[in-house]
Enzyme design. Structure first.
Site, short mmCIF file in Angstrom:
data_model
loop_
_atom_site.label_atom_id
_atom_site.label_comp_id
_atom_site.label_asym_id
_atom_site.label_seq_id
_atom_site.Cartn_x
_atom_site.Cartn_y
_atom_site.Cartn_z
N HIS A 225 -51.57 27.65 -30.23
CA HIS A 225 -51.53 26.93 -28.96
C HIS A 225 -52.70 27.40 -28.10
CE1 HIS A 225 -49.71 30.64 -27.62
NE2 HIS A 225 -48.70 30.48 -28.46
N HIS B 44 -53.79 31.06 -28.05
CA HIS B 44 -54.57 31.51 -29.22
C HIS B 44 -56.03 31.07 -29.06
CE1 HIS B 44 -50.48 31.27 -31.21
NE2 HIS B 44 -50.85 32.50 -31.48
N GLU C 3 -52.37 40.00 -23.79
CA GLU C 3 -51.57 40.92 -22.98
C GLU C 3 -50.12 40.46 -22.85
OE1 GLU C 3 -53.40 41.59 -19.20
OE2 GLU C 3 -54.92 42.92 -20.04
N MET D 160 -47.45 31.46 -22.28
CA MET D 160 -47.45 30.65 -23.50
C MET D 160 -46.95 31.47 -24.69
SD MET D 160 -50.73 28.21 -23.43
CE MET D 160 -50.99 27.14 -22.02
N GLN E 251 -41.97 42.13 -39.54
CA GLN E 251 -41.73 42.32 -38.11
C GLN E 251 -40.54 41.52 -37.60
OE1 GLN E 251 -45.85 40.81 -37.19
NE2 GLN E 251 -44.83 40.00 -35.38
O1 PAF Z 1 -48.68 38.71 -31.96
C1 PAF Z 1 -48.54 38.22 -33.11
O2 PAF Z 1 -48.65 37.02 -33.33
C2 PAF Z 1 -48.18 39.15 -34.26
O3 PAF Z 1 -47.33 40.18 -33.85
C3 PAF Z 1 -49.42 39.72 -34.99
C4 PAF Z 1 -50.24 40.60 -34.06
C5 PAF Z 1 -50.26 38.59 -35.52
C6 PAF Z 1 -48.98 40.58 -36.17
O4 PAF Z 1 -48.25 39.84 -37.10
#
Ligand code: PAF
Length: 284
Positions: free
Chosen positions: A35, A38, A149, A185, A62
């Protein structure tokens, strides 16, 4: 043209060739479903480096067992169009087996930073993030890596991790990109229904007003209590956390003597939302 790369070997060869030609590289790690925020990270990478690599990998390590790994939004074709339009030089799209071949067992953990704030409600989350980011840094060997951030705890963990492990990558933090009404976002905003989406805009309003009062010298306990009650009435349940922390080491603080950060996590319906706001010491 954005070069599509799915193997670590090709990623390494390409970045090494750029380095041999005297070009610097910025890495923007993402989980896709790109989005505007990014795009801002990619622009920051492009402004600071000759070449920009964007990784797209939905990292299973994660996500907790009850989290949204399976349903996490994925849209490779559209992401590729966005990257093309942004002028990214390369997109790294490793398959699960490329990132975590069978038998993979290493874990990176930064416990001093991971066992608080989001780490309490999401055990293992930050070690998953730290592990995949370490791998991405070693696979790509960029000069710098760009993070938002919005995920402030993640950003500080990554800064600490490259320092602790002597990984020679500059970490660049980019201020949170917001919708017009202030909502930070996030790919997960699409989970919000219309009513939740309207209420979500109040998160940044409460947070920023509270951060301002703290910067103006309002006693911390009193202000946090007030803001906690506002968040609770906004979402109809107790916020997961609302903490004032040192901006660097994320220690929870009761007085603002150095730059600090006010961080919150709430649930609106089924969607967990986080946000944070800077707090400056008086007279700074
Ligand atoms: O912020 C994210 O999208 C994820 O935590 C990252 C840094 C790409 C790691 O998978």
């Amino acid at each position: 043209m954005t070069k599509i790369v799915r193997t670590i070997d090709t990623l390494r060869e390409t970045v090494r060739a750029w380095q041999m030609a005297g070009e610097t590289t910025a890495l923007v790690p993402t989980m896709g479903y790109l989005h505007d925020a990014h795009q801002t990270l990619i622009k920051a990478g492009r402004a600071k480096s000759d070449r920009t690599v964007v990784s797209i990998f939905v990292n299973p390590k994660q996500f907790g067992p009850n989290e949204d790994f399976k349903s996490y939004p994925r849209q490779e074709k559209r992401d590729l169009e966005i990257l093309e339009a942004c002028g990214a030089d390369l997109v790294f799209l490793p398959a699960q087996e490329e990132m975590y071949p069978s038998g993979f067992s290493a874990t990176i953990d930064i416990p001093a930073f991971s066992n608080k704030l989001c780490g309490i409600g999401r055990p293992g989350h930050f070690s998953g993030v730290a592990t995949v980011c370490t791998k991405l840094f070693l696979q790509c060997m960029p000069d710098m890596a760009v993070f938002g951030e919005k995920d402030y705890q993640q950003l500080q963990i990554i800064r600490w991790l490259v320092k602790d492990l002597n990984i020679d990558v500059d970490i660049c933090g980019v201020p949170t990109v917001r919708e017009e009404d202030g909502l930070a976002m996030s790919s997960r905003n699409i989970y919000l229904n219309a009513d939740e989406r309207t209420r979500a805009s109040q998160i940044s309003a409460i947070l920023s007003a509270s951060a301002k009062r703290l910067s103006d010298g309002m006693p911390v306990d009193q202000e946090l209590n007030n803001a906690f009650i506002k968040f609770a009435s906004l979402v109809g349940e107790t916020p997961e956390y609302l903490e004032l922390c040192d901006a660097q080491d994320l220690e929870i603080i009761k007085q603002v003597r150095k730059p600090a950060r006010l961080l919150v996590a709430v649930k609106l319906g089924k969607t967990r939302l986080i946000d944070n706001w800077p707090v400056s010491p008086i007279n700074s």
